[in-house]
Enzyme design. Structure first.
Site, PDB file in Angstrom:
ATOM      1  N   ARG A  28      -2.038   1.501 -12.744  1.00  0.00           N
ATOM      2  CA  ARG A  28      -1.120   1.724 -11.631  1.00  0.00           C
ATOM      3  C   ARG A  28      -0.977   3.198 -11.272  1.00  0.00           C
ATOM      4  O   ARG A  28      -0.264   3.544 -10.344  1.00  0.00           O
ATOM      5  CB  ARG A  28       0.267   1.213 -12.010  1.00  0.00           C
TER       6      ARG A  28
ATOM      7  N   ARG B 144      10.849 -15.456  -4.452  1.00  0.00           N
ATOM      8  CA  ARG B 144      10.155 -15.900  -5.661  1.00  0.00           C
ATOM      9  C   ARG B 144      11.148 -16.379  -6.721  1.00  0.00           C
ATOM     10  O   ARG B 144      12.206 -15.801  -6.899  1.00  0.00           O
ATOM     11  CB  ARG B 144       9.321 -14.754  -6.233  1.00  0.00           C
TER      12      ARG B 144
HETATM   13  P1  AP5 Z   1       4.415  -6.883 -12.665  1.00  0.00           P
HETATM   14  O1  AP5 Z   1       4.962  -8.084 -13.285  1.00  0.00           O
HETATM   15  O2  AP5 Z   1       2.967  -6.659 -12.657  1.00  0.00           O
HETATM   16  O3  AP5 Z   1       4.991  -6.811 -11.184  1.00  0.00           O
HETATM   17  P2  AP5 Z   1       4.364  -6.293  -9.819  1.00  0.00           P
HETATM   18  O4  AP5 Z   1       3.183  -5.432  -9.854  1.00  0.00           O
HETATM   19  O5  AP5 Z   1       5.534  -5.735  -9.142  1.00  0.00           O
HETATM   20  O6  AP5 Z   1       3.749  -7.569  -9.198  1.00  0.00           O
HETATM   21  P3  AP5 Z   1       4.392  -8.976  -9.119  1.00  0.00           P
HETATM   22  O7  AP5 Z   1       4.158  -9.735 -10.372  1.00  0.00           O
HETATM   23  O8  AP5 Z   1       5.792  -8.847  -8.626  1.00  0.00           O
HETATM   24  O9  AP5 Z   1       3.577  -9.604  -7.896  1.00  0.00           O
HETATM   25  P4  AP5 Z   1       2.162 -10.323  -7.868  1.00  0.00           P
HETATM   26  O10 AP5 Z   1       1.228  -9.448  -7.131  1.00  0.00           O
HETATM   27  O11 AP5 Z   1       1.748 -10.836  -9.189  1.00  0.00           O
HETATM   28  O12 AP5 Z   1       2.529 -11.522  -6.898  1.00  0.00           O
HETATM   29  P5  AP5 Z   1       2.726 -13.096  -7.203  1.00  0.00           P
HETATM   30  O13 AP5 Z   1       1.389 -13.738  -7.333  1.00  0.00           O
HETATM   31  O14 AP5 Z   1       3.748 -13.337  -8.219  1.00  0.00           O
HETATM   32  O15 AP5 Z   1       5.124  -5.584 -13.322  1.00  0.00           O
HETATM   33  C1  AP5 Z   1       6.513  -5.571 -13.509  1.00  0.00           C
HETATM   34  C2  AP5 Z   1       6.972  -4.216 -14.003  1.00  0.00           C
HETATM   35  O16 AP5 Z   1       6.360  -3.928 -15.264  1.00  0.00           O
HETATM   36  C3  AP5 Z   1       6.583  -3.019 -13.126  1.00  0.00           C
HETATM   37  O17 AP5 Z   1       7.487  -2.829 -12.061  1.00  0.00           O
HETATM   38  C4  AP5 Z   1       6.623  -1.878 -14.149  1.00  0.00           C
HETATM   39  O18 AP5 Z   1       7.945  -1.511 -14.427  1.00  0.00           O
HETATM   40  C5  AP5 Z   1       6.063  -2.548 -15.395  1.00  0.00           C
HETATM   41  N1  AP5 Z   1       4.601  -2.366 -15.441  1.00  0.00           N
HETATM   42  C6  AP5 Z   1       3.656  -3.344 -15.323  1.00  0.00           C
HETATM   43  N2  AP5 Z   1       2.423  -2.815 -15.366  1.00  0.00           N
HETATM   44  C7  AP5 Z   1       2.581  -1.467 -15.503  1.00  0.00           C
HETATM   45  C8  AP5 Z   1       1.684  -0.380 -15.579  1.00  0.00           C
HETATM   46  N3  AP5 Z   1       0.342  -0.563 -15.502  1.00  0.00           N
HETATM   47  N4  AP5 Z   1       2.185   0.858 -15.721  1.00  0.00           N
HETATM   48  C9  AP5 Z   1       3.523   1.073 -15.797  1.00  0.00           C
HETATM   49  N5  AP5 Z   1       4.438   0.085 -15.706  1.00  0.00           N
HETATM   50  C10 AP5 Z   1       3.964  -1.187 -15.567  1.00  0.00           C
HETATM   51  O19 AP5 Z   1       3.301 -13.539  -5.766  1.00  0.00           O
HETATM   52  C11 AP5 Z   1       4.590 -13.121  -5.347  1.00  0.00           C
HETATM   53  C12 AP5 Z   1       5.298 -14.282  -4.631  1.00  0.00           C
HETATM   54  O20 AP5 Z   1       4.629 -14.581  -3.421  1.00  0.00           O
HETATM   55  C13 AP5 Z   1       5.311 -15.599  -5.428  1.00  0.00           C
HETATM   56  O21 AP5 Z   1       6.515 -16.278  -5.187  1.00  0.00           O
HETATM   57  C14 AP5 Z   1       4.106 -16.373  -4.871  1.00  0.00           C
HETATM   58  O22 AP5 Z   1       4.296 -17.772  -4.959  1.00  0.00           O
HETATM   59  C15 AP5 Z   1       4.052 -15.884  -3.424  1.00  0.00           C
HETATM   60  N6  AP5 Z   1       2.690 -15.747  -2.910  1.00  0.00           N
HETATM   61  C16 AP5 Z   1       1.605 -15.269  -3.587  1.00  0.00           C
HETATM   62  N7  AP5 Z   1       0.515 -15.251  -2.787  1.00  0.00           N
HETATM   63  C17 AP5 Z   1       0.923 -15.715  -1.580  1.00  0.00           C
HETATM   64  C18 AP5 Z   1       0.251 -15.929  -0.340  1.00  0.00           C
HETATM   65  N8  AP5 Z   1      -1.064 -15.669  -0.196  1.00  0.00           N
HETATM   66  N9  AP5 Z   1       0.977 -16.407   0.714  1.00  0.00           N
HETATM   67  C19 AP5 Z   1       2.293 -16.680   0.562  1.00  0.00           C
HETATM   68  N10 AP5 Z   1       2.991 -16.522  -0.592  1.00  0.00           N
HETATM   69  C20 AP5 Z   1       2.303 -16.031  -1.657  1.00  0.00           C
HETATM   70 MG    MG Z   2       2.540 -10.705 -11.172  1.00  0.00          MG
END
Ligand code: AP5
Ligand code: MG
Ligand code: ZN
Length: 218
Positions: free
Chosen positions: A89, A128
């Site tokens: 990231r 979500r």
């Molecule tokens: P993490 O859990 O990775 O959160 P994020 O990057 O914020 O990503 P999300 O999991 O929120 O989203 P996603 O892209 O997976 O989307 P999803 O498929 O769920 O990290 C959490 C925290 O951990 C960070 O903020 C940080 O603090 C820490 N961290 C993690 N990695 C780190 C690193 N490398 N360095 C430092 N800190 C770190 O989809 C989202 C929603 O939309 C769902 O409800 C889904 O059903 C819906 N959806 C998905 N795709 C579609 C579509 N095509 N159309 C419509 N709806 C959709």
């Molecule tokens: Mg995720």
């Protein structure tokens, strides 16, 4: 062999796409966010440290995160390749990953970035919700459980909203991640590994585009 990074802002669909990729390609899914949430639930040392950053939408320090990833990538179960979801990231993490993949002799083959505009991300994140028992992800707008109130995957009836999906945290999370988004894409573009995919399409169409990239280098 496929060793893949999925790049994308919070809510871009990294977790959703990973599930579909795993079904077809049997890669090992490594989500640093999921690993931290598990560590927080188990109140491990890493979990307690991570919680203070995650609940505010900030990044966990690079060294902590990179160590977790190196340990995971060192496990013997990674045979058919891996998906890194949510790592790296920062450019520092990307450079650390270069060292890790060299030490373990598991070179990257692809980097796929899911592009989604900010308004859509905010809407997705606020809609979500997760299964309390198995962590399956749902969405009030686009992905309700097939039977109301029952998890498709494990049958549980208890759901929750992620602490960092609350509106006051989402804003900071997006800001923090947006800063590094373009530099990371440039970093992998220069290495000739990057493909950008429109993440605003339906999940099935997003996967179709990913599949088109991955089926080329199996
Ligand atoms: P993490 O859990 O990775 O959160 P994020 O990057 O914020 O990503 P999300 O999991 O929120 O989203 P996603 O892209 O997976 O989307 P999803 O498929 O769920 O990290 C959490 C925290 O951990 C960070 O903020 C940080 O603090 C820490 N961290 C993690 N990695 C780190 C690193 N490398 N360095 C430092 N800190 C770190 O989809 C989202 C929603 O939309 C769902 O409800 C889904 O059903 C819906 N959806 C998905 N795709 C579609 C579509 N095509 N159309 C419509 N709806 C959709
Ligand atoms: Mg995720
Ligand atoms: Zn469940």
């Amino acid at each position: 062999m496929i060793n893949l990074i999925l790049l994308g802002l919070p809510g871009a669909g990294k977790g959703t796409a990973s599930e579909q990729i795993v079904d077809k390609y049997h890669l090992t899914h490594i989500s640093t966010g999921d690993m931290f949430r598990e560590a927080m639930a188990n109140k491990t040392k890493v979990g307690l440290e991570a919680k203070s950053y995650i609940d505010k939408g900030n990044l966990v320090p690079d060294e902590v995160t990179a160590k977790l990833v190196e340990e995971r990538l060192s496990q013997p179960d990674i045979k058919e390749g891996y998906i890194l979801d949510g790592f790296p990231r920062t450019i520092e993490q990307a450079e650390m990953l270069d060292g890790i993949t060299k030490r373990l002799n598991k070179p990257l083959t692809n980097v796929i970035a899911l592009d989604v505009d900010e308004d859509t991300l905010v809407k997705r994140l606020s809609a979500r919700f997760m299964c309390k028992n198995c962590g399956a992800t749902y969405n009030k707008i686009s992905k309700m459980p097939k039977v109301e109130g029952t998890c498709d995957r494990c049958g549980s009836h208890e759901f929750y909203q992620r602490e960092d999906d609350k509106p006051e945290v989402v804003k900071n999370r997006l800001e923090v991640n947006e800063k590094m988004n373009a530099p990371l894409k440039d970093f992998y573009q220069e290495k000739g590994l990057l493909t950008v995919i429109n993440g605003k399409q339906t999940p099935d169409k997003v996967f179709e585009d990913i599949d088109a990239v991955l089926s080329n280098n199996k």
